[in-house]
Design a protein around this motif. Sequence first.
Motif, PDB file in Angstrom:
ATOM      1  N   PRO A   1       0.817  -1.228   0.000  1.00 42.82           N
ATOM      2  CA  PRO A   1       0.000   0.000   0.000  1.00 42.82           C
ATOM      3  C   PRO A   1       0.847   1.273   0.000  1.00 42.82           C
ATOM      4  O   PRO A   1       0.514   2.233  -0.705  1.00 42.82           O
ATOM      5  CB  PRO A   1      -0.827  -0.122   1.282  1.00 42.82           C
ATOM      6  CG  PRO A   1      -0.929  -1.597   1.525  1.00 42.82           C
ATOM      7  CD  PRO A   1       0.397  -2.164   1.068  1.00 42.82           C
TER       8      PRO A   1
ATOM      9  N   ARG B   1       0.802   4.209  -2.800  1.00 45.75           N
ATOM     10  CA  ARG B   1       0.502   5.606  -2.406  1.00 45.75           C
ATOM     11  C   ARG B   1       1.574   6.559  -2.898  1.00 45.75           C
ATOM     12  O   ARG B   1       1.281   7.624  -3.445  1.00 45.75           O
ATOM     13  CB  ARG B   1       0.391   5.714  -0.874  1.00 45.75           C
ATOM     14  CG  ARG B   1      -0.999   5.494  -0.316  1.00 45.75           C
ATOM     15  CD  ARG B   1      -1.117   6.014   1.108  1.00 45.75           C
ATOM     16  NE  ARG B   1      -0.095   5.477   1.994  1.00 45.75           N
ATOM     17  CZ  ARG B   1      -0.204   4.289   2.627  1.00 45.75           C
ATOM     18  NH1 ARG B   1      -1.269   3.535   2.473  1.00 45.75           N
ATOM     19  NH2 ARG B   1       0.771   3.864   3.418  1.00 45.75           N
TER      20      ARG B   1
ATOM     21  N   ALA C   1      -4.175  -4.605   3.180  1.00 48.80           N
ATOM     22  CA  ALA C   1      -5.032  -3.514   2.706  1.00 48.80           C
ATOM     23  C   ALA C   1      -6.382  -3.541   3.419  1.00 48.80           C
ATOM     24  O   ALA C   1      -6.936  -4.609   3.661  1.00 48.80           O
ATOM     25  CB  ALA C   1      -5.241  -3.649   1.201  1.00 48.80           C
TER      26      ALA C   1
ATOM     27  N   THR D   1     -10.694   0.952   2.244  1.00 51.41           N
ATOM     28  CA  THR D   1     -10.368   2.240   1.616  1.00 51.41           C
ATOM     29  C   THR D   1      -9.136   2.112   0.725  1.00 51.41           C
ATOM     30  O   THR D   1      -9.107   2.632  -0.398  1.00 51.41           O
ATOM     31  CB  THR D   1     -10.094   3.301   2.708  1.00 51.41           C
ATOM     32  OG1 THR D   1     -11.138   3.219   3.663  1.00 51.41           O
ATOM     33  CG2 THR D   1     -10.002   4.689   2.139  1.00 51.41           C
ATOM     34  N   THR D   2      -8.125   1.430   1.246  1.00 46.08           N
ATOM     35  CA  THR D   2      -6.889   1.238   0.479  1.00 46.08           C
ATOM     36  C   THR D   2      -7.163   0.456  -0.801  1.00 46.08           C
ATOM     37  O   THR D   2      -6.647   0.795  -1.872  1.00 46.08           O
ATOM     38  CB  THR D   2      -5.861   0.468   1.338  1.00 46.08           C
ATOM     39  OG1 THR D   2      -5.697   1.171   2.567  1.00 46.08           O
ATOM     40  CG2 THR D   2      -4.528   0.360   0.643  1.00 46.08           C
ATOM     41  N   ARG D   3      -7.986  -0.577  -0.683  1.00 40.19           N
ATOM     42  CA  ARG D   3      -8.325  -1.367  -1.877  1.00 40.19           C
ATOM     43  C   ARG D   3      -8.934  -0.488  -2.965  1.00 40.19           C
ATOM     44  O   ARG D   3      -8.578  -0.579  -4.127  1.00 40.19           O
ATOM     45  CB  ARG D   3      -9.305  -2.490  -1.515  1.00 40.19           C
ATOM     46  CG  ARG D   3      -8.637  -3.714  -0.938  1.00 40.19           C
ATOM     47  CD  ARG D   3      -9.588  -4.898  -0.908  1.00 40.19           C
ATOM     48  NE  ARG D   3     -10.455  -4.872   0.245  1.00 40.19           N
ATOM     49  CZ  ARG D   3     -10.116  -5.348   1.435  1.00 40.19           C
ATOM     50  NH1 ARG D   3      -8.931  -5.888   1.641  1.00 40.19           N
ATOM     51  NH2 ARG D   3     -10.946  -5.274   2.457  1.00 40.19           N
TER      52      ARG D   3
ATOM     53  N   GLN E   1      -8.667   2.769  -3.331  1.00 43.96           N
ATOM     54  CA  GLN E   1      -7.668   3.718  -3.856  1.00 43.96           C
ATOM     55  C   GLN E   1      -6.757   3.041  -4.879  1.00 43.96           C
ATOM     56  O   GLN E   1      -6.452   3.595  -5.938  1.00 43.96           O
ATOM     57  CB  GLN E   1      -6.795   4.263  -2.724  1.00 43.96           C
ATOM     58  CG  GLN E   1      -7.436   5.407  -1.967  1.00 43.96           C
ATOM     59  CD  GLN E   1      -6.705   5.685  -0.654  1.00 43.96           C
ATOM     60  OE1 GLN E   1      -5.799   4.950  -0.258  1.00 43.96           O
ATOM     61  NE2 GLN E   1      -7.115   6.741   0.027  1.00 43.96           N
TER      62      GLN E   1
END
Length: 295
Positions: free
Chosen positions: A62, A66, A117, A120-122, A124
């Motif tokens: 992640p 990012r 993850a 939210t991370t998934r 994104q």
Amino acid sequence: MTNSLVQPLFDGPLDIVGDIHGEIGPLRSLMQHLGYDDQGAHPAGRRLVFVGDLTDRGPDSPAVVRLVQRLTESGRAQCVLGNHDLNILLDHRKHDNGWFFGETFTADDQVVPQVLADQTTRRQILDFFRTLPLALERHDLRVVHACWPDEMIHLARNANDTVALYHEFHQRIEDALPARKLDPIDQELEHQNQNPVKHVTSGPEERTEKPIELAGKKRHEKRVHWWEHYHDVFCVFGHYSILEGNPRGGETTFCVDYGVGKRWTERRTGKTSHFRLKLAAFRWPEKTIVFDEGA
Ligand SMILES: [Mn+2]
């Protein structure tokens, strides 16, 4: 999603970074050694290009996504989609992408430390991967994850959605198979070689005489060394890890995957520095290599 899947590559001097596979530490350290600040700015106006395979295996996929997303969205970097990134985008669960689905990665009954993850991370990550092209080009240089086959690149150039293009060709190949009476191995090869998304992100394959064992599984397909027959605009790619022993550079090609994706196996032996497997950047136009530990 109105952009072509083949986009113009930045002008000027570039640092083309190999497969990262969740290794956030080596990525930060490589950027420093190359002279970039945290925002991806370089005093000499150089810019970063990533060959894809940002995720899986390493400790913090992640964080890598990012950082690369921040750099690309600020116009300081470009990135193409790799086969590992593609699997996530297609929701294909593989043995080493469990982190994305919230599952721990174990090898020999030991947990490999990884950031997992959340929802939210998934979202994104999927949103970002959906924006990535399959290939980048300019008059003197090309960048892809695995392979540059003209006819497949042409199909990608006329498409703007990786997932749609993948499914379109998957279905087209499936529909044509019954009439062709291919055995299961040749059916697999059709999907690998005739789907532009698969071909560009994981390269061409051919039938082996005898089955080969890869990651504990018997395979009847092997990777084609396409770069041995490629004589066109200089092409930089990743995917073919140095562990496979493939040549790094030819007259018109350079493979920048120095194997950092398997560094987790080195760490398990207690190593904390001077790793054999590295993250590298290929500098253009200098044609020199910089490694994450500074060499
Ligand atoms: Mn790859």
